[in-house]
Design an enzyme around this catalytic site. Structure first.
Site, PDB file in Angstrom:
ATOM      1  N   HIS A 111      -3.852  -2.682   4.576  1.00 56.76           N
ATOM      2  CA  HIS A 111      -3.188  -2.073   3.508  1.00 56.76           C
ATOM      3  C   HIS A 111      -1.880  -1.377   3.647  1.00 56.76           C
ATOM      4  O   HIS A 111      -1.369  -0.948   5.268  1.00 56.76           O
ATOM      5  CB  HIS A 111      -4.151  -0.435   3.095  1.00 56.76           C
ATOM      6  CG  HIS A 111      -5.210  -0.897   2.030  1.00 56.76           C
ATOM      7  ND1 HIS A 111      -6.283  -0.788   3.185  1.00 56.76           N
ATOM      8  CD2 HIS A 111      -5.077  -0.568   0.879  1.00 56.76           C
ATOM      9  CE1 HIS A 111      -7.641  -1.473   2.123  1.00 56.76           C
ATOM     10  NE2 HIS A 111      -6.566  -0.683   0.749  1.00 56.76           N
ATOM     11  N   LYS A 148      -0.960   4.699   3.462  1.00 53.62           N
ATOM     12  CA  LYS A 148      -2.792   4.853   3.472  1.00 53.62           C
ATOM     13  C   LYS A 148      -2.827   5.490   4.622  1.00 53.62           C
ATOM     14  O   LYS A 148      -3.107   5.522   6.234  1.00 53.62           O
ATOM     15  CB  LYS A 148      -3.442   3.860   3.300  1.00 53.62           C
ATOM     16  CG  LYS A 148      -5.139   3.834   3.524  1.00 53.62           C
ATOM     17  CD  LYS A 148      -5.061   2.527   2.689  1.00 53.62           C
ATOM     18  CE  LYS A 148      -6.966   3.168   2.306  1.00 53.62           C
ATOM     19  NZ  LYS A 148      -6.952   4.106   1.432  1.00 53.62           N
TER      20      LYS A 148
HETATM   21  P1  NAP Z   1      -0.213   9.094  -3.199  1.00 47.30           P
HETATM   22  O1  NAP Z   1       0.525   9.073  -3.238  1.00 47.30           O
HETATM   23  O2  NAP Z   1      -0.258   9.942  -1.654  1.00 47.30           O
HETATM   24  O3  NAP Z   1      -1.101  10.623  -4.342  1.00 47.30           O
HETATM   25  C1  NAP Z   1      -0.994  11.355  -3.952  1.00 47.30           C
HETATM   26  C2  NAP Z   1      -0.851  12.528  -4.633  1.00 47.30           C
HETATM   27  O4  NAP Z   1      -1.570  13.580  -4.655  1.00 47.30           O
HETATM   28  C3  NAP Z   1       0.501  12.935  -4.112  1.00 47.30           C
HETATM   29  O5  NAP Z   1       1.065  12.730  -5.330  1.00 47.30           O
HETATM   30  C4  NAP Z   1       0.731  13.581  -3.631  1.00 47.30           C
HETATM   31  O6  NAP Z   1       1.397  15.331  -3.546  1.00 47.30           O
HETATM   32  C5  NAP Z   1      -0.867  14.336  -5.208  1.00 47.30           C
HETATM   33  N1  NAP Z   1      -1.891  16.171  -3.790  1.00 47.30           N
HETATM   34  C6  NAP Z   1      -2.362  15.998  -3.078  1.00 47.30           C
HETATM   35  N2  NAP Z   1      -2.830  17.426  -3.074  1.00 47.30           N
HETATM   36  C7  NAP Z   1      -2.044  17.974  -4.100  1.00 47.30           C
HETATM   37  C8  NAP Z   1      -3.002  18.905  -5.182  1.00 47.30           C
HETATM   38  N3  NAP Z   1      -3.939  20.336  -4.496  1.00 47.30           N
HETATM   39  N4  NAP Z   1      -2.456  18.823  -6.162  1.00 47.30           N
HETATM   40  C9  NAP Z   1      -2.303  18.042  -7.083  1.00 47.30           C
HETATM   41  N5  NAP Z   1      -2.083  16.757  -6.864  1.00 47.30           N
HETATM   42  C10 NAP Z   1      -1.796  16.632  -4.709  1.00 47.30           C
HETATM   43  O7  NAP Z   1      -1.552   8.643  -2.506  1.00 47.30           O
HETATM   44  P2  NAP Z   1      -2.149   7.648  -3.313  1.00 47.30           P
HETATM   45  O8  NAP Z   1      -1.607   5.514  -2.772  1.00 47.30           O
HETATM   46  O9  NAP Z   1      -1.971   7.407  -4.420  1.00 47.30           O
HETATM   47  O10 NAP Z   1      -3.826   7.589  -3.232  1.00 47.30           O
HETATM   48  C11 NAP Z   1      -4.560   8.175  -3.600  1.00 47.30           C
HETATM   49  C12 NAP Z   1      -5.728   8.661  -3.483  1.00 47.30           C
HETATM   50  O11 NAP Z   1      -6.527   7.401  -4.260  1.00 47.30           O
HETATM   51  C13 NAP Z   1      -5.688   7.883  -1.763  1.00 47.30           C
HETATM   52  O12 NAP Z   1      -7.113   8.583  -1.530  1.00 47.30           O
HETATM   53  C14 NAP Z   1      -6.091   6.713  -1.664  1.00 47.30           C
HETATM   54  O13 NAP Z   1      -6.782   6.425  -1.022  1.00 47.30           O
HETATM   55  C15 NAP Z   1      -6.978   6.228  -3.390  1.00 47.30           C
HETATM   56  N6  NAP Z   1      -6.595   4.782  -3.934  1.00 47.30           N
HETATM   57  C16 NAP Z   1      -7.858   4.532  -4.548  1.00 47.30           C
HETATM   58  C17 NAP Z   1      -7.739   3.570  -5.143  1.00 47.30           C
HETATM   59  C18 NAP Z   1      -8.483   3.149  -6.458  1.00 47.30           C
HETATM   60  O14 NAP Z   1      -8.433   1.747  -6.728  1.00 47.30           O
HETATM   61  N7  NAP Z   1     -10.317   4.025  -5.860  1.00 47.30           N
HETATM   62  C19 NAP Z   1      -6.889   2.746  -5.139  1.00 47.30           C
HETATM   63  C20 NAP Z   1      -5.720   3.189  -4.653  1.00 47.30           C
HETATM   64  C21 NAP Z   1      -5.496   4.316  -4.634  1.00 47.30           C
HETATM   65  P3  NAP Z   1       2.032  15.298  -1.998  1.00 47.30           P
HETATM   66  O15 NAP Z   1       2.622  14.123  -1.538  1.00 47.30           O
HETATM   67  O16 NAP Z   1       3.559  15.816  -2.397  1.00 47.30           O
HETATM   68  O17 NAP Z   1       1.172  16.159  -0.704  1.00 47.30           O
END
Ligand code: NAP
Length: 263
Positions: free
Chosen positions: A154, A158
């Site tokens: 990844h 991540k």
């Molecule tokens: P990311 O870009 O860091 O997105 C997470 C977002 O959530 C950020 O904007 C973060 O803000 C925000 N956040 C944090 N605390 C919050 C709160 N209390 N209320 C509202 N928003 C909040 O990460 P990502 O790559 O999108 O991935 C997010 C999650 O999804 C991870 O766990 C990843 O492993 C998972 N994922 C899953 C799949 C799937 O198919 N299941 C696919 C991709 C990713 P800040 O950055 O300001 O903290």
């Protein structure tokens, strides 16, 4: 119209979900949140997404945002997702959750919180990966004596390792083998000959969207099952299907096998 609320709407997955929901004819983006103190809070979600105003304000309180919707989508952090789950449980809203990296305790708490509502929880929403879970299990049923190693790769941002998908692949293989095996995370030093185990290896580099290899090694041959996601759209398109599923489903915990009818 399915009324959708996106938690973490400025995130990599959250912003993609927000944009795709706005494009779907049968969905409306009625709410969005970001981390308290985030620069996007208080702005119009369309501005945060770079598509122009849509008349929906980004809030920091998920409970307030969830009130407006039918389904809350969370690709955020385990802590934030737990908050959303408590709100959805209390308000009777469905959930689609892609967040990974829950501890066992957090996962139990999460499941308790959403026990009275429909919820799709999946570490990987891509259709291809969910097919891979099934294929890995079926291959393991036949290749019982083979050594199994799972390698995931990844992007450098991540936060958790190994990926939730790698863990699910290990579970699928164990189901296929029909026995419990020790899971070894990477190897270092004088570890001796390979024992009865499954190895999981996490690569983190650059902008890799997500790759998973399940390797079955025997004497004189090796089979590898490989999935490569080239864009996050693979996950987001699957999550859209999950939103439609949740909008019609009764209370319960579901995964993508239910959504795709693979069970
Ligand atoms: P990311 O870009 O860091 O997105 C997470 C977002 O959530 C950020 O904007 C973060 O803000 C925000 N956040 C944090 N605390 C919050 C709160 N209390 N209320 C509202 N928003 C909040 O990460 P990502 O790559 O999108 O991935 C997010 C999650 O999804 C991870 O766990 C990843 O492993 C998972 N994922 C899953 C799949 C799937 O198919 N299941 C696919 C991709 C990713 P800040 O950055 O300001 O903290």
């Amino acid at each position: 119209m399915i009324k959708v609320v996106v938690q973490g709407v400025a995130g990599r997955m959250g912003s993609l979900m927000g944009r795709l929901v706005l494009e779907e004819d049968d969905m409306a983006l009625v709410g969005a949140t970001e981390r308290p103190g985030h620069i996007g809070v208080g702005k119009d979600v369309g501005e945060v997404l770079g598509v122009g105003k849509v008349g929906v304000e980004v809030k920091e309180d998920i409970r307030e945002a969830a009130r407006e919707g039918d389904v809350v989508v969370a690709f955020t952090t385990p802590q934030a997702t737990l908050e959303a789950a408590r709100a959805c449980g209390e308000l009777g809203k469905g959930m689609v959750v892609g967040t990974t990296g829950f501890t066992e305790g957090q996962l139990e708490e999460f499941k308790r919180a959403v026990s009275e509502v429909p919820c799709v929880l999946s570490p990987n929403f891509s259709v291809g990966v969910n097919l891979l879970f099934k294929v890995a299990q079926e291959v393991a049923e036949v290749l019982k004596g083979y050594d199994v190693e799972i390698i995931e790769a990844h992007h450098r941002f991540k936060k958790d390792a190994p990926s939730g998908t790698a863990k699910r692949l290990a579970e699928a293989v164990l189901r296929g083998l029909g026995r419990e095996l020790r899971v070894v995370h990477g190897r270092e030093g004088l570890v001796g000959e390979r024992g009865e185990e499954i190895g999981i290896h996490a690569v983190r580099a650059g902008d890799i969207v997500g790759e998973h290899v399940v390797m079955f090694g025997g004497m004189g041959e090796r089979i590898e099952l490989v999935h490569r996601a080239s864009s996050r759209e693979a996950f987001a398109r699957g999550a859209l299907r999950a939103i439609r599923f949740v909008a019609k489903a009764g209370p319960g915990m579901y995964d993508m096998w239910d959504v795709l009818g693979l069970r």
